[in-house]
Enzyme design. Structure first.
Site, PDB file in Angstrom:
ATOM      1  N   ASN A 166      41.698  43.274  42.008  1.00 50.48           N
ATOM      2  CA  ASN A 166      43.043  43.835  41.788  1.00 50.48           C
ATOM      3  C   ASN A 166      43.793  43.228  40.605  1.00 50.48           C
ATOM      4  OD1 ASN A 166      43.334  41.508  43.397  1.00 50.48           O
ATOM      5  ND2 ASN A 166      45.312  42.204  44.146  1.00 50.48           N
ATOM      6  N   GLU A 192      32.478  42.987  41.176  1.00 48.53           N
ATOM      7  CA  GLU A 192      31.579  44.068  40.745  1.00 48.53           C
ATOM      8  C   GLU A 192      32.330  45.370  40.503  1.00 48.53           C
ATOM      9  OE1 GLU A 192      31.882  42.596  43.631  1.00 48.53           O
ATOM     10  OE2 GLU A 192      31.056  43.729  45.324  1.00 48.53           O
ATOM     11  N   GLU A 263      42.526  32.386  49.124  1.00 51.25           N
ATOM     12  CA  GLU A 263      43.748  33.193  48.991  1.00 51.25           C
ATOM     13  C   GLU A 263      43.400  34.572  49.536  1.00 51.25           C
ATOM     14  OE1 GLU A 263      46.612  32.158  48.224  1.00 51.25           O
ATOM     15  OE2 GLU A 263      46.268  30.270  47.184  1.00 51.25           O
ATOM     16  N   CYS A 298      48.405  41.295  47.132  1.00 53.39           N
ATOM     17  CA  CYS A 298      48.436  40.541  48.390  1.00 53.39           C
ATOM     18  C   CYS A 298      49.868  40.198  48.789  1.00 53.39           C
ATOM     19  CB  CYS A 298      47.604  39.290  48.233  1.00 53.39           C
ATOM     20  SG  CYS A 298      48.020  38.404  46.742  1.00 53.39           S
ATOM     21  N   GLY A 473      45.386  32.368  54.241  1.00 55.80           N
ATOM     22  CA  GLY A 473      44.529  31.489  53.458  1.00 55.80           C
ATOM     23  C   GLY A 473      44.786  30.014  53.611  1.00 55.80           C
ATOM     24  N   GLU A 477      47.728  27.411  44.833  1.00 57.31           N
ATOM     25  CA  GLU A 477      47.254  27.615  43.463  1.00 57.31           C
ATOM     26  C   GLU A 477      48.449  27.603  42.525  1.00 57.31           C
ATOM     27  OE1 GLU A 477      44.820  31.282  43.716  1.00 57.31           O
ATOM     28  OE2 GLU A 477      43.112  29.935  43.565  1.00 57.31           O
TER      29      GLU A 477
HETATM   30  P1  NAD Z   1      36.670  41.329  48.807  1.00 56.76           P
HETATM   31  O1  NAD Z   1      36.893  40.252  49.811  1.00 56.76           O
HETATM   32  O2  NAD Z   1      35.966  42.553  49.235  1.00 56.76           O
HETATM   33  O3  NAD Z   1      35.824  40.760  47.576  1.00 56.76           O
HETATM   34  C1  NAD Z   1      36.262  39.663  46.812  1.00 56.76           C
HETATM   35  C2  NAD Z   1      35.073  39.036  46.118  1.00 56.76           C
HETATM   36  O4  NAD Z   1      34.230  38.427  47.099  1.00 56.76           O
HETATM   37  C3  NAD Z   1      34.193  40.017  45.344  1.00 56.76           C
HETATM   38  O5  NAD Z   1      33.768  39.408  44.140  1.00 56.76           O
HETATM   39  C4  NAD Z   1      33.027  40.226  46.291  1.00 56.76           C
HETATM   40  O6  NAD Z   1      31.835  40.613  45.642  1.00 56.76           O
HETATM   41  C5  NAD Z   1      32.893  38.838  46.886  1.00 56.76           C
HETATM   42  N1  NAD Z   1      32.171  38.766  48.178  1.00 56.76           N
HETATM   43  C6  NAD Z   1      32.061  39.722  49.124  1.00 56.76           C
HETATM   44  N2  NAD Z   1      31.294  39.254  50.146  1.00 56.76           N
HETATM   45  C7  NAD Z   1      30.957  37.984  49.849  1.00 56.76           C
HETATM   46  C8  NAD Z   1      30.216  36.973  50.514  1.00 56.76           C
HETATM   47  N3  NAD Z   1      29.641  37.173  51.701  1.00 56.76           N
HETATM   48  N4  NAD Z   1      30.086  35.765  49.921  1.00 56.76           N
HETATM   49  C9  NAD Z   1      30.658  35.528  48.732  1.00 56.76           C
HETATM   50  N5  NAD Z   1      31.355  36.440  48.038  1.00 56.76           N
HETATM   51  C10 NAD Z   1      31.517  37.667  48.594  1.00 56.76           C
HETATM   52  O7  NAD Z   1      38.115  41.646  48.197  1.00 56.76           O
HETATM   53  P2  NAD Z   1      38.508  42.777  47.161  1.00 56.76           P
HETATM   54  O8  NAD Z   1      38.436  44.088  47.865  1.00 56.76           O
HETATM   55  O9  NAD Z   1      37.767  42.576  45.883  1.00 56.76           O
HETATM   56  O10 NAD Z   1      40.054  42.410  46.878  1.00 56.76           O
HETATM   57  C11 NAD Z   1      41.108  42.840  47.691  1.00 56.76           C
HETATM   58  C12 NAD Z   1      41.503  41.746  48.674  1.00 56.76           C
HETATM   59  O11 NAD Z   1      41.889  40.578  47.961  1.00 56.76           O
HETATM   60  C13 NAD Z   1      42.723  42.116  49.516  1.00 56.76           C
HETATM   61  O12 NAD Z   1      42.504  41.828  50.873  1.00 56.76           O
HETATM   62  C14 NAD Z   1      43.835  41.210  48.979  1.00 56.76           C
HETATM   63  O13 NAD Z   1      44.841  40.872  49.869  1.00 56.76           O
HETATM   64  C15 NAD Z   1      43.081  40.017  48.532  1.00 56.76           C
HETATM   65  N6  NAD Z   1      43.864  39.310  47.519  1.00 56.76           N
HETATM   66  C16 NAD Z   1      44.507  38.146  47.852  1.00 56.76           C
HETATM   67  C17 NAD Z   1      45.291  37.475  46.917  1.00 56.76           C
HETATM   68  C18 NAD Z   1      45.987  36.186  47.249  1.00 56.76           C
HETATM   69  O14 NAD Z   1      46.330  35.473  46.318  1.00 56.76           O
HETATM   70  N7  NAD Z   1      46.215  35.843  48.495  1.00 56.76           N
HETATM   71  C19 NAD Z   1      45.402  37.983  45.629  1.00 56.76           C
HETATM   72  C20 NAD Z   1      44.749  39.165  45.317  1.00 56.76           C
HETATM   73  C21 NAD Z   1      43.975  39.822  46.272  1.00 56.76           C
END
Ligand code: NAD
Length: 498
Positions: A166, A192, A263, A298, A473, A477
């Site tokens: 995002n 990805e 996070e 988020c 989380g 940061e």
């Molecule tokens: P996601 O959890 O699907 O993926 C995030 C990353 O983790 C990707 O690079 C993915 O390939 C990787 N991943 C997936 N499975 C994994 C595993 N088993 N081991 C290691 N890596 C793995 O999240 P998303 O859909 O890319 O992003 C949206 C999410 O991110 C939302 O839930 C949002 O709230 C959260 N987010 C949080 C913050 C924050 O600062 N708290 C900021 C931005 C986004």
């Protein structure tokens, strides 16, 4: 990298897209990958390019390159490390337009309202952390008269940084800038879904840093991400993403007893009191809910509690303001709101809106006009949506939607609204809108969130410690504190003088 100052931002973005197609960045070189994943440009639902689908062997090579660079990087004076990181921030800024172009194409976010700003903040993070090298210092400990005792701070070792789609560049810099300045080599797992701008920025850093200090892999989370988390030479994982994946990573890291920072998601409340300046609070809701990012944030103010005295006026003014926003092509300068990132995400958001539509107690208000251009993928655009009066235990209120949907509830009792505001498993951000200082201070103590704002709805900012409580989380940061806590380890050194 070729000097390409004389070409257009669009052409430079395409050059980068091609350059980072199906490769990992390992030890300063772009290494071809056997497998690839298609990256879709959501605004048109066409293939933008292909990114590497790295496997455990590729991750192994990246970690080995990082490990080989660790000693010399740790021995490089901290201020020199910081100087190089800050310099990368300036180089990034010089490439703002092509980076913004690429980011808009891969994420679907509007270039004017979102992408340029993201690059500025990402560059600012590099500059800010770059200036903190001399703060990596220890303490002297009063122990015994003939003993000199002190602590020092050392790098932790190879850091694995896993990114979502995002806000990939800001979230990347939140992790790697402090990790690098603290003397750690990094292996980034790019998203990805939106990988190319991440690679471009990483290569700008790689051009300045010693070989192997920064590496990038990409691929599926299950294969590439998990291989990074499980690698025995990775000493620390820093992750931003969904709650479900964060939980998995925490469990995997626990098995190896390595530290993690997470996070995760949010469901952030915004409490609006009766004494506010209505126009300002409405603007605060537009910004706080990150409507121009399609709510894909988020910290989005996805639960708005408005005092009964001004509830109807607030809803009417918010609807009128949202109706002025232009939904359209992310690359069009007239566009305020781009696309949702993927069809999967659209389906998820629509599922929650369908729940709200079906709830007899709720009213659903759709705002702004969907684009009509036939060059755009119609299904990827969603209207900002207000859900009024829905049951507080509905999944629409309790779960993170990560789309342009906010709940609005009416309140009269302060104690009741505070209880509702704190009644989710998340605790990332919260805001209170009032002119009354006592209410503001009391609420900022009572709100169960890591980032509380009064009459403001800022997103992540350099130097403001940022991170959630509860299922949002672990760890902070964006601050000096975060650099010291997550990317250094403390050693006690005792010297007997007798
Ligand atoms: P996601 O959890 O699907 O993926 C995030 C990353 O983790 C990707 O690079 C993915 O390939 C990787 N991943 C997936 N499975 C994994 C595993 N088993 N081991 C290691 N890596 C793995 O999240 P998303 O859909 O890319 O992003 C949206 C999410 O991110 C939302 O839930 C949002 O709230 C959260 N987010 C949080 C913050 C924050 O600062 N708290 C900021 C931005 C986004």
């Amino acid at each position: 990298m070729k000097d390409t100052h004389d070409i257009s931002p669009a052409a430079q973005a395409e050059l980068w897209r091609d350059r980072y197609s199906k490769v990992a960045l390992i030890g300063g070189r772009l290494v071809p990958s056997a497998n690839a994943i298609e990256v879709i440009e959501p605004a048109h639902m066409t293939v933008l390019g292909e990114v590497a689908a790295n496997d455990a062997a590729d991750v192994n090579a990246a970690v080995a390159a990082a490990k080989a660079a660790a000693h010399d990087w740790a021995e490089t004076p901290a201020r020199e490390r910081g100087r190089l990181v800050a310099e990368a921030g300036r180089i990034m800024l010089a490439q703002l337009e092509p980076l913004a172009h690429l980011l808009a194409r891969e994420t679907g976010k509007a270039i004017r309202t979102e992408c340029r700003g993201e690059i500025r903040v990402a560059a600012d993070l590099l500059e800010m952390f770059g200036g903190l090298g001399s703060e990596i210092k220890g303490e002297t400990l009063p122990f015994a008269p003939d003993v000199f005792a002190a602590t020092t701070r050392e790098p932790v070792g190879v850091v694995g940084a896993i990114l979502p789609w995002n806000v990939p560049l800001v979230l990347m810099m939140l992790k790697i800038a402090p990790a690098l300045v603290a003397g750690n080599p990094v292996v980034i797992k790019a998203s990805e879904v939106a990988p190319f701008a991440t690679y471009a920025c990483a290569e700008m850093l790689a051009a300045l840093l010693p070989e192997g200090v920064i590496n990038v892999v990409c691929g599926s989370g299950a294969e590439c991400g998990q291989a990074l988390v499980d690698h025995r030479d990775v000493a620390k994982i820093t992750f931003t993403g969904s709650e479900a994946v964060g939980e998995k990573i925490y469990i995997s890291a626990a098995k190896r007893l390595i530290p993690v920072s997470l996070e995760l998601g949010g469901k952030s409340p915004m409490i609006v009191c009766a004494d506010v300046d209505l126009e300002r609070a409405v603007e605060g809701a537009v910004t706080g809910m990150r409507f121009t990012r399609q709510g894909q944030s988020c910290t989005a103010a996805s639960r708005i509690y408005v005092h009964a005295d001004i509830h109807d006026a607030f809803v009417a003014a918010l609807k009128a303001r949202l109706d002025t926003l232009v939904i359209g092509d992310p690359l069009d300068e007239a566009t305020d709101i781009g696309t949702i990132s993927s069809p999967q995400q659209v389906a998820k958001v629509k599922g929650y809106v369908a729940l709200a539509d079906a709830a007899p107690e709720a009213e659903v208000i759709r705002c702004a006009k969907l684009p009509e251009a036939d060059t755009l993928a119609p299904d990827l655009f969603l209207q900002p949506t207000l859900v009024l009066g829905i049951d507080p235990q509905s999944p629409v209120v309790q779960e993170e939607i990560f789309g342009p949907v906010t709940v609005i509830r009416k309140w009269t009792s302060y104690d009741e609204v505070m209880a509702q505001a704190n009644d989710t498993d998340f605790g990332l951000a919260a805001s209170i809108w009032t002119k009354d200082l006592a209410t503001a201070l009391t609420a900022s103590k009572q709100l169960d969130a890591g980032f509380v704002q009064v009459n403001a709805g800022f997103t992540i900012q350099p130097n403001l410690s940022y991170g959630g409580f509860g299922r949002s989380g672990l760890g902070k940061e964006a601050s000096l504190e975060s650099m010291l806590e997550h990317f250094t380890r403390k050693k006690t050194v005792v010297l007997s003088m007798s």
